[in-house]
Design a protein around this motif. Structure first.
Motif, mmCIF file in Angstrom:
data_model
loop_
_atom_site.group_PDB
_atom_site.id
_atom_site.type_symbol
_atom_site.label_atom_id
_atom_site.label_comp_id
_atom_site.label_asym_id
_atom_site.label_seq_id
_atom_site.Cartn_x
_atom_site.Cartn_y
_atom_site.Cartn_z
ATOM 1 N N ARG A 50 -17.277 -6.143 -7.878
ATOM 2 C CA ARG A 50 -15.972 -6.367 -8.051
ATOM 3 C C ARG A 50 -15.116 -5.372 -7.244
ATOM 4 O O ARG A 50 -15.547 -4.197 -6.994
ATOM 5 N N LYS A 51 -13.953 -5.799 -6.726
ATOM 6 C CA LYS A 51 -13.361 -4.939 -5.825
ATOM 7 C C LYS A 51 -12.392 -4.100 -6.684
ATOM 8 O O LYS A 51 -11.657 -4.539 -7.752
ATOM 9 N N VAL A 52 -12.197 -2.945 -6.195
ATOM 10 C CA VAL A 52 -11.382 -1.768 -6.810
ATOM 11 C C VAL A 52 -10.140 -1.528 -6.047
ATOM 12 O O VAL A 52 -10.645 -1.006 -4.955
ATOM 13 N N ASP A 53 -9.065 -1.941 -6.394
ATOM 14 C CA ASP A 53 -7.913 -2.084 -5.594
ATOM 15 C C ASP A 53 -7.618 -0.392 -5.215
ATOM 16 O O ASP A 53 -7.585 0.327 -6.115
ATOM 17 N N SER A 54 -6.886 -0.408 -4.244
ATOM 18 C CA SER A 54 -5.945 1.103 -4.071
ATOM 19 C C SER A 54 -4.949 0.967 -4.949
ATOM 20 O O SER A 54 -4.760 0.233 -5.829
ATOM 21 N N GLY A 55 -4.741 2.372 -5.164
ATOM 22 C CA GLY A 55 -3.612 2.946 -6.338
ATOM 23 C C GLY A 55 -4.417 3.559 -7.507
ATOM 24 O O GLY A 55 -5.457 4.037 -7.299
ATOM 25 N N GLU A 56 -3.596 3.828 -8.435
ATOM 26 C CA GLU A 56 -4.499 4.621 -9.547
ATOM 27 C C GLU A 56 -5.246 3.753 -10.389
ATOM 28 O O GLU A 56 -4.958 2.547 -10.657
ATOM 29 N N GLN A 57 -6.339 4.154 -10.538
ATOM 30 C CA GLN A 57 -7.382 3.454 -11.332
ATOM 31 C C GLN A 57 -8.109 4.460 -12.704
ATOM 32 O O GLN A 57 -8.258 5.443 -12.451
ATOM 33 N N THR A 58 -8.130 3.759 -13.681
ATOM 34 C CA THR A 58 -8.906 4.487 -14.972
ATOM 35 C C THR A 58 -10.237 4.116 -14.689
ATOM 36 O O THR A 58 -10.751 2.852 -15.000
ATOM 37 N N VAL A 59 -11.082 5.350 -14.692
ATOM 38 C CA VAL A 59 -12.656 5.053 -14.947
ATOM 39 C C VAL A 59 -13.120 5.334 -16.179
ATOM 40 O O VAL A 59 -12.849 6.509 -16.660
ATOM 41 N N GLY A 60 -13.802 4.409 -16.862
ATOM 42 C CA GLY A 60 -14.032 4.781 -18.243
ATOM 43 C C GLY A 60 -12.930 4.875 -19.086
ATOM 44 O O GLY A 60 -11.929 4.235 -18.914
ATOM 45 N N ASP A 61 -12.926 5.722 -20.096
ATOM 46 C CA ASP A 61 -11.664 5.863 -21.054
ATOM 47 C C ASP A 61 -10.649 6.920 -20.615
ATOM 48 O O ASP A 61 -9.464 6.854 -20.850
ATOM 49 N N ARG A 62 -11.315 7.840 -19.874
ATOM 50 C CA ARG A 62 -10.474 9.253 -19.645
ATOM 51 C C ARG A 62 -10.305 9.788 -18.116
ATOM 52 O O ARG A 62 -9.212 10.340 -17.946
ATOM 53 N N LEU A 63 -11.103 9.124 -17.301
ATOM 54 C CA LEU A 63 -11.054 9.894 -15.791
ATOM 55 C C LEU A 63 -9.926 8.968 -15.099
ATOM 56 O O LEU A 63 -10.272 7.565 -15.107
ATOM 57 N N VAL A 64 -8.807 9.276 -14.640
ATOM 58 C CA VAL A 64 -7.841 8.700 -13.620
ATOM 59 C C VAL A 64 -7.921 9.069 -12.293
ATOM 60 O O VAL A 64 -7.879 10.331 -11.936
#
Length: 199
Positions: A22-36
């Motif tokens: 799956r592509k993870v787009d540029s910009g702000e992303q949340t990984v799991g519940d708490r890591l941004v």
């Protein structure tokens, strides 16, 4: 050559289990519940049954490079996939680990297959908005004797582990993407509360 590696990696993983990219787009992303984290370019997120608690991202395709993203690993959790037939030692996170113990835990994980690990540098560094660590390492992969360079960032927040580990062949691939990884680490923030799930 790059295409060949991607085909081989996907074929090898595909023979074992269904692999999804799956592509993870540029910009702000949340990984799991708490890591941004903030990305300045797209990554590929690879998933397959039994891959372990970290998200696996890649720019070039596995096994060329990989970024392992740990978001809120709890005390006692194993940090890697655990195939049922494996007799290799398991490595678990403990909430009271010191920086050198965290690095040793990752070293153990990265050498479970017989690869060799050398710590190049370990230093205090902010990560996720708090005190953490940054370490550089070198690996000689057992399966093909490729020399990898790596960089890792970690912090423990409220007894949970947040970390990034990036490794790639030291000539060409690692220098090409190290700046992006450093940028991701510098942007990392830990939310005190899990992100709200959409209804």
């Amino acid at each position: 050559m790059k295409t060949l590696w991607i085909v081989l990696a996907v074929s090898a993983l595909g023979a074992c289990a269904p692999v999804q990219t799956r592509k993870v787009d540029s910009g702000e992303q949340t990984v799991g519940d708490r890591l941004v984290v903030k990305l300045d370019g797209a990554w590929n997120h690879i998933t397959a049954p039994g891959m372990g608690p970290a998200q696996t991202w890649t720019m070039e395709g596995l096994p060329v490079d990989q970024l392992l993203v740990y978001s809120g690993l709890k005390d006692g959790e194993v940090i890697h996939a655990q195939p049922s037939s494996s007799t290799a030692k398991s490595f678990s996170f403990r909430g009271n680990m010191q920086p050198d113990e965290i690095v040793a835990m990752f070293e153990g994980m990265l050498t479970r297959d017989g690869s060799t690990f050398k710590l190049v540098k370990l230093e205090p560094s902010s990560f996720g908005g708090g005190k953490g660590l940054r370490f550089e390492y070198a690996i000689v992969r057992k399966v093909d004797s490729v020399q990898l360079s790596g960089v890792g960032f970690a912090t423990v927040s409220n007894g949970e582990l947040f970390a990034l580990l990036y490794s790639a062949p030291r000539l060409g691939f690692f220098p090409r993407h190290q700046g992006r990884v450093e940028q991701i680490a510098g942007s990392a923030k830990i939310n005190l509360k899990p992100a709200a799930k959409p209804d």
